[in-house]
Scaffold this active site. Structure first.
Site, PDB file in Angstrom:
ATOM      1  CB  SER A 234     -53.850  40.004 -23.317  1.00 40.12           C
ATOM      2  OG  SER A 234     -54.223  40.012 -22.417  1.00 40.12           O
TER       3      SER A 234
ATOM      4  CE  LYS B  95     -54.229  36.671 -20.910  1.00 40.74           C
ATOM      5  NZ  LYS B  95     -54.810  37.729 -20.842  1.00 40.74           N
TER       6      LYS B  95
ATOM      7  CE  LYS C 150     -53.243  39.101 -28.279  1.00 39.81           C
ATOM      8  NZ  LYS C 150     -53.439  40.042 -27.309  1.00 39.81           N
TER       9      LYS C 150
END
Length: 303
Positions: A103, A178, A246
């Site tokens: 990701s 995502k 993140k």
């Protein structure tokens, strides 16, 4: 070498780089299906993958395999594995496929894809949702960006790792999907945390409140799974707060670049930052509730 459409029973040479909490079970499903595996990871190769061939460098993985999967923590890691010294790019030859299931940044993904394409190879970005549980159960949701032809070639392998597999669009679109997923998940965790904290401090039994809500319009997978974690205080990851931080940073940086305001995402990111500042960054992201509890001087439940 031109890869043809793959039948899922055909034995293939597959590379897998990154054997962490998610990568290990994902690679194991591919190995169990009878494919020849070439692997590399920073730590010791797990016993579950002892039948795989361990490569000395990322370039060696690319030399041996026809399709190379990556499952890495962040954008700089993918960049280094692909294009650093002894990187995947050095071992690629015409027609091979790189599949990044990490990701990472959608914008950097487009750049990575262009560089791989320039070598005569194909690139798919295919981040996943479902966490460690989904990886072990081969029930991951896989969001794919890339060409339809390449997607169809790799799809039988995706089907060994996941259930809901969607080609969203071109390179970068899988990563964009995502990021959108992580926005929704973060905001739902925060909502469930606030609701259960409110109920608990008001004197209601949070377990019974959750059970009642599960039968109504507020029911969700987050309430079911992470609501239970908040009540039972089971914050072992799962999916770590540090990693979700993140992902939300990717969302906020991307939003700035395209001129979009994401105020609720920013709020959730700050709650996770509060957790990280208190040493909880390695806990499951359901532990976001701990930052809310800190402000309320009250826990949803005790052990």
């Amino acid at each position: 070498m031109q890869l043809k459409t793959t039948h899922r029973k055909r034995k293939m040479k597959i590379g897998f780089i990154g054997l962490g909490i998610m990568g290990t079970p994902m690679a194991q499903h591919l190995l169990t299906a009878g494919h020849e595996m070439f692997v590399r990871t920073r730590s010791k190769v797990p016993e579950a993958l002892s039948a795989a061939q361990v490569c000395a460098t990322n370039a060696d993985v690319a030399r041996h395999a026809d399709i190379i999967f990556l499952m890495l923590p962040d954008t700089p890691d993918v960049d280094a594995v692909l294009f650093g010294k002894d990187g995947v790019a050095e071992g690629l030859s015409q027609g091979k496929i790189v599949v990044d299931m990490s990701s990472i940044s959608p914008m950097d993904t487009k750049t990575f894809a262009q560089k791989i394409n320039a070598l005569g190879c194909e690139y798919l970005d295919a981040p996943v949702s479902g966490g460690e549980v989904g990886a072990k159960a081969a029930s991951l949701t896989i969001m794919v960006g890339g060409s339809e032809t390449t997607f169809n070639t790799v799809k039988p392998l995706f089907e060994l790792m996941g259930k809901n597999i969607t080609l969203v669009g071109g390179n970068g679109d899988g990563q964009t999907t995502k990021v959108a997923n992580q926005i929704i998940v973060a905001l739902n965790i925060a909502a469930v945390g606030e609701a259960l904290l409110f109920a608990s401090k008001a004197g209601a039994d949070p377990a019974k409140v959750r059970a009642a809500l599960m039968g109504g319009f507020a029911s969700s997978r987050i309430l079911e799974v992470h609501g239970e974690r908040m009540i039972k205080r089971t914050f072992d990851p799962g999916f770590r707060i540090a990693l979700h931080q993140k992902d939300l940073a990717l969302a906020l940086n991307g939003a700035k670049a395209i001129g979009v305001s994401l105020p609720q995402t920013a709020s959730a990111a700050q709650l996770m930052q509060a957790c990280a500042s208190n040493g909880w960054g390695q806990l499951d992201h359901s532990a976001l509730v701990k930052s809310l509890e800190l402000m309320a001087a009250h826990e949803v439940a005790s052990k």
